[in-house]
Enzyme design. Sequence first.
Site, mmCIF file in Angstrom:
data_model
loop_
_atom_site.group_PDB
_atom_site.id
_atom_site.type_symbol
_atom_site.label_atom_id
_atom_site.label_comp_id
_atom_site.label_asym_id
_atom_site.label_seq_id
_atom_site.Cartn_x
_atom_site.Cartn_y
_atom_site.Cartn_z
ATOM 1 N N SER A 99 0.852 -1.187 0.000
ATOM 2 C CA SER A 99 0.000 0.000 0.000
ATOM 3 C C SER A 99 0.889 1.239 0.000
ATOM 4 O O SER A 99 2.101 1.156 0.201
ATOM 5 C CB SER A 99 -0.918 -0.006 1.220
ATOM 6 O OG SER A 99 -1.836 -1.076 1.111
ATOM 7 N N HIS B 106 0.685 3.477 -2.698
ATOM 8 C CA HIS B 106 0.791 3.930 -4.087
ATOM 9 C C HIS B 106 -0.560 4.345 -4.658
ATOM 10 O O HIS B 106 -0.715 4.454 -5.867
ATOM 11 C CB HIS B 106 1.379 2.827 -4.965
ATOM 12 C CG HIS B 106 2.666 2.266 -4.473
ATOM 13 N ND1 HIS B 106 3.769 3.060 -4.243
ATOM 14 C CD2 HIS B 106 3.037 1.002 -4.143
ATOM 15 C CE1 HIS B 106 4.766 2.289 -3.809
ATOM 16 N NE2 HIS B 106 4.343 1.043 -3.721
ATOM 17 N N HIS C 14 9.348 3.569 -3.751
ATOM 18 C CA HIS C 14 9.446 3.303 -2.309
ATOM 19 C C HIS C 14 10.560 4.147 -1.701
ATOM 20 O O HIS C 14 11.038 3.863 -0.605
ATOM 21 C CB HIS C 14 9.742 1.835 -2.037
ATOM 22 C CG HIS C 14 8.826 0.907 -2.761
ATOM 23 N ND1 HIS C 14 9.134 0.397 -3.994
ATOM 24 C CD2 HIS C 14 7.609 0.434 -2.438
ATOM 25 C CE1 HIS C 14 8.140 -0.367 -4.398
ATOM 26 N NE2 HIS C 14 7.202 -0.362 -3.489
#
Lengths: 333, 212
Positions: A54, A56, A219
Amino acid sequence: MKKLINDPADVVSEALRGIALAHPDLRVDHENKVIYRGDAPVRGKVGLISGGGSGHEPLHGGFVGMGMLDAACAGEVFTSPVPDQMAAATKAVDGGAGVLHIVKNYTGDVMNFEMAAELAEAETGVQVTSVVTNDDVAVQDSLYTAGRRGVGVTVLLEKIAGAAAEEGRSLADVAAVARKVNDNGRSMGMALTSGTVPANGKPTFDLGDDEMEIGVGIHGEPGRRRVPLATARQIAAMLVEPILSDLDFTGGDGVIAFVNGLGGTPLLELYVMYAEVATILEKSGIGVARTLVGPYITSLDMAGCSVTLLKVDDETLRLWDAPVRTPALRWGV
Amino acid sequence: MTTTVDGGAATAWISEFARLVAENKDLLTHLDAAIGDADHGTNMDRGMTAVTAALAENAPASPAEVLKLTGMRLVSTVGGASGPLYGTAFLRMATAAGPGPSLDPGEFAKALRAGLDGIVARGRAEAGDKTMFDALSPAADALDAAVASGASLRDALAQALRAAEAGRDSTIPMLARKGRASYLGERSVGHQDPGATSVTMLVAAAAATLGG
């Protein structure tokens, strides 16, 4: 850390609760953290599932619905979902025509999806094919790395392959359409600031007020280089040039030009970036067939953007234009 | 003194591994922060805590059942790359262990080798890639050699542990070629691999609990 949360540990499950309430045409399995289109499984249609860590959003849950994904599996923030989740989703969306797994190229995602496919196939005999996206030109692709990361192309691929599935095409056909999108798309991103993972409470990396990271991952993975802050015009060149030198985008039917926000950048700035990208493309003799501008594959509250170019032909454009009805992409319906 | 590995011994081994992971959770996360995404300790501890609870609840009787339950719980709870890698290793060990009530030293070595092969199949790692393979592979080689030469399980595991520790330390100067660390290229040099570190704890747990 200033965030609109209750408890860092509950961010994903509470967001899923919000998605279920805001989009009653979707169905959410809160235990497995899977978002389904309301009418899944669709009889005779290839099922499309994707998923990942999660953080994004709207990827992937915001792309569940008619003309795109049948299910999206949500992992913890920036952590791949586990095979049980993908195996449950695979079985639940199988309408008899098989299931396509759309996987971004990260070691954890690839391995967990691979185990899920083995589990689901062993349990119900459902046929699973996987397509891995790896469009990030910031990463050197070689036998000696985990390979290029899957980023912006994933959004375009989910739309285009979703349209192919909606037409009732076979699993092999839909997978071929998906692979063609991945092969013809390239991306590059940059960060002005780091995002903050709720459970960590502090920014993933430090960037000075006068610095930016070119080639950053979604990330917060380190990019190609850290450089002094520059203008939008200069930044556009730093992102587009490596893309154009990686693949020949001239000729054919032009490109889908996608300027993506990473979560903390306003749309006003994304349009400034788009204007610069469009200027470079025009000078390079590359026609723009379609555009997409906005935050579609984000990195929490990271400020910055990415540029994705996808070389298209008639078929790809027709599938891009086909009706879609999801929380984040919706046209033709 | 027992020279075989029964269900109770296998449970003791896994429980000791869980204890070592919990004790070194911050170390593993710290190593991962340098070249990965700073969650190896947290993820492995979450997984091994779930494994310990499942073993206590189900009290599996044979080594294969212990290993299978361990693998299944890790796959379901760890996520990232470590979940599939450790999960596959334990599931392959379970298959190789077979249904019998206990494993002799040769059978135990064969099971560990099968686990290593599972990691290779899942992660496609080779020697020198700076992964858990670089610690577990020399450990499996040392275990095989010691067992073949007639050493007791206890002595063979002590030799395996020394090989794992040397392999773990050998990852420090390596350039990462797998996983998130590979994005760092040259910047991965000089850091000890977190996966090689945790898998050395698995061997250390075996040396501490098996073979009497």
